[in-house]
Write an enzyme that holds these catalytic residues in place. Structure first.
Site, mmCIF file in Angstrom:
data_model
loop_
_atom_site.group_PDB
_atom_site.id
_atom_site.type_symbol
_atom_site.label_atom_id
_atom_site.label_comp_id
_atom_site.label_asym_id
_atom_site.label_seq_id
_atom_site.Cartn_x
_atom_site.Cartn_y
_atom_site.Cartn_z
ATOM 1 C CB ALA A 1 -70.093 9.087 -64.352
ATOM 2 N N GLY A 2 -68.575 10.275 -67.485
ATOM 3 C CA GLY A 2 -67.650 11.218 -68.073
ATOM 4 C C GLY A 2 -68.598 12.322 -68.889
ATOM 5 N N GLY A 3 -69.558 11.868 -69.336
ATOM 6 C CA GLY A 3 -70.411 12.527 -70.207
ATOM 7 C C GLY A 3 -70.141 12.173 -71.792
ATOM 8 C CB SER B 1 -73.695 4.645 -74.586
ATOM 9 O OG SER B 1 -74.398 5.235 -73.584
ATOM 10 C CE LYS C 1 -72.576 11.191 -75.589
ATOM 11 N NZ LYS C 1 -72.875 12.390 -74.724
ATOM 12 C CG ASP D 1 -75.962 8.985 -75.018
ATOM 13 O OD1 ASP D 1 -76.727 9.920 -75.796
ATOM 14 O OD2 ASP D 1 -75.304 9.433 -73.821
ATOM 15 N N PRO E 1 -63.488 7.380 -69.632
ATOM 16 C CG PRO E 1 -63.656 9.469 -69.045
ATOM 17 C CD PRO E 1 -63.230 8.836 -70.277
HETATM 18 O O1 C5P Z 1 -80.832 6.302 -71.182
HETATM 19 P P1 C5P Z 1 -80.019 6.255 -70.169
HETATM 20 O O2 C5P Z 1 -80.028 5.389 -69.226
HETATM 21 O O3 C5P Z 1 -78.314 6.651 -70.626
HETATM 22 O O4 C5P Z 1 -80.115 7.899 -69.414
HETATM 23 C C1 C5P Z 1 -79.472 8.105 -68.116
HETATM 24 C C2 C5P Z 1 -80.197 9.097 -67.232
HETATM 25 O O5 C5P Z 1 -80.225 10.271 -68.375
HETATM 26 C C3 C5P Z 1 -81.911 8.749 -67.347
HETATM 27 O O6 C5P Z 1 -82.146 8.013 -66.397
HETATM 28 C C4 C5P Z 1 -82.444 10.063 -67.234
HETATM 29 O O7 C5P Z 1 -82.301 10.595 -65.967
HETATM 30 C C5 C5P Z 1 -81.490 11.186 -68.158
HETATM 31 N N1 C5P Z 1 -82.066 11.392 -69.717
HETATM 32 C C6 C5P Z 1 -83.013 12.142 -69.752
HETATM 33 N N2 C5P Z 1 -83.427 12.353 -71.110
HETATM 34 C C7 C5P Z 1 -82.775 11.653 -72.115
HETATM 35 C C8 C5P Z 1 -81.681 10.812 -71.902
HETATM 36 C C9 C5P Z 1 -81.268 10.622 -70.655
HETATM 37 O O8 C5P Z 1 -83.441 12.612 -68.758
HETATM 38 N N3 C5P Z 1 -83.398 11.947 -73.332
#
Ligand code: C5P
Length: 334
Positions: free
Chosen positions: A126-128, A133, A28, A166, A124
């Site tokens: 840890a690519g954003g 997900s 995404k 995500d 990738p």
């Molecule tokens: O939900 P997920 O594990 O993918 O999120 C990874 C990290 O991103 C969380 O541990 C948090 O540090 C940060 N995050 C956040 N607020 C969100 C989504 C993610 O701070 N709404």
């Protein structure tokens, strides 16, 4: 039910004639990512407008007679071969979550079904781009189908939310507005045949999402309200009744509040932004928490020429063109 077992699977004790199911999910891009002040649980309230793009993750779930849950990244994957296959892995967690939910509903036969999950990664780590997900969403659907669990869509969504903010969008695909942690979704309907053309510049080194949010908290959170900014203009443009908004009109509406914190941690990304701007991209946008940078282009030829220029500039490990929107996770024949 297709039968597909890779050589790598065979080495891990998976029956060669075992049943398997393959599900494809996608990466995404966030067309908008607005971030509010951190909540007591550490998460941030988000206004996120997601678009799924045609960079795929294929997860093949193969039955394991011994009840265990294992996973691997296939060796011929274009990206991300160094996945940690331990219990914290999202694929493994997705399989366990599916099994527990199915047991609670009484839709699993006695005796623990096991699964081997093999992912062919194009996204990738840890690519954003939410590759992990996508893997989790694909694993949920693949295990559900493999085991005949028949979990309702709402249950799959709840499981997805439990796995990561995500993951629900990876199930749904298309374009959607996400609020709360970014995981309460409302689909956005675009006109028929609307296609956005992007160039992605990927970095050789990933960026930790928690680290980017922590930097946001340190330096930028004081300036934002408890609630994130909205994305009304973008949503109105995307769903315009008079027909699709052109990429030129969409470009100024794209925004990502994690850009400055990500650039603080990775100042080199400024070179990627500058290269895209020099190449004539309509808009340049950080993907999620980075470090992938996306550029919106007019059409396929424009994207190809922007990609060529940015490749030439040697600011990124990998430069490729993608299109969106594309559907959410779904089963494919192998
Ligand atoms: O939900 P997920 O594990 O993918 O999120 C990874 C990290 O991103 C969380 O541990 C948090 O540090 C940060 N995050 C956040 N607020 C969100 C989504 C993610 O701070 N709404």
């Amino acid at each position: 039910m297709s039968t597909h077992v890779s050589r790598a699977d065979a080495g891990r004790g998976v029956e060669l004639d075992a049943r398997s199911v393959t599900v494809r999910a996608h990466a995404k891009i966030n067309l908008a990512l607005r971030v509010g002040a951190p909540r007591p649980d550490g998460y941030h309230p988000l206004t996120s407008v997601f678009e799924a793009v045609d960079l795929t993750e294929d997860v093949t779930a193969t039955e394991r007679a011994d009840g265990s849950v294992t996973c691997e990244v296939l060796a011929d994957s274009p990206r991300g071969a160094d996945l940690d296959a331990g219990p914290a892995n999202l694929l493994v967690r997705a399989a366990h979550a599916t099994r527990e939910a199915a047991r609670e509903r009484g839709t699993l036969p006695d005796g623990a079904p096991g699964v081997h999950l093999a992912v062919r990664k194009h996204v990738p780590v840890a690519g954003g781009l939410a590759g992990g997900s996508a893997d989790a969403a694909a694993a949920l659907l693949a295990c559900d189908a493999l085991w005949g669990a028949r979990l309702p869509r709402a249950t799959l969504h709840e499981l997805a939310r439990g796995l990561g903010a995500d993951v629900p969008f990876a199930l749904e695909g298309g374009v959607a507005l996400g609020v709360d942690r970014g995981d309460r979704l409302t689909p956005v309907t675009l006109g028929a045949g609307v296609r956005h053309h992007w160039v992605l510049a990927m970095s050789a080194v990933g960026l930790s999402t928690p680290a980017v949010f922590a930097r946001f908290d340190e330096e930028y959170a004081e300036e934002v309200g408890a609630q994130p900014a909205g994305a009304e203009d973008l949503l109105a443009a995307l769903a315009r009744p008079g027909g699709p908004t052109s990429a030129v009109d969409l470009a100024p509406l794209l925004v990502n509040d994690l850009t400055d914190p990500a650039l603080d941690l990775r100042p080199d990304l400024a070179d990627t932004f500058a290269a895209f701007e020099r190449a004539g991209a309509l808009a340049v946008l950080l993907c999620g928490s980075g470090p992938t940078v996306a550029a919106l282009c007019l059409d396929a030829p424009h994207a190809a020429s922007v990609a060529d220029v940015v490749r030439e500039a040697q600011v990124a490990a990998d430069v490729l063109t993608v299109c969106g929107p594309v559907p959410g996770a779904r089963r494919v024949e192998t």
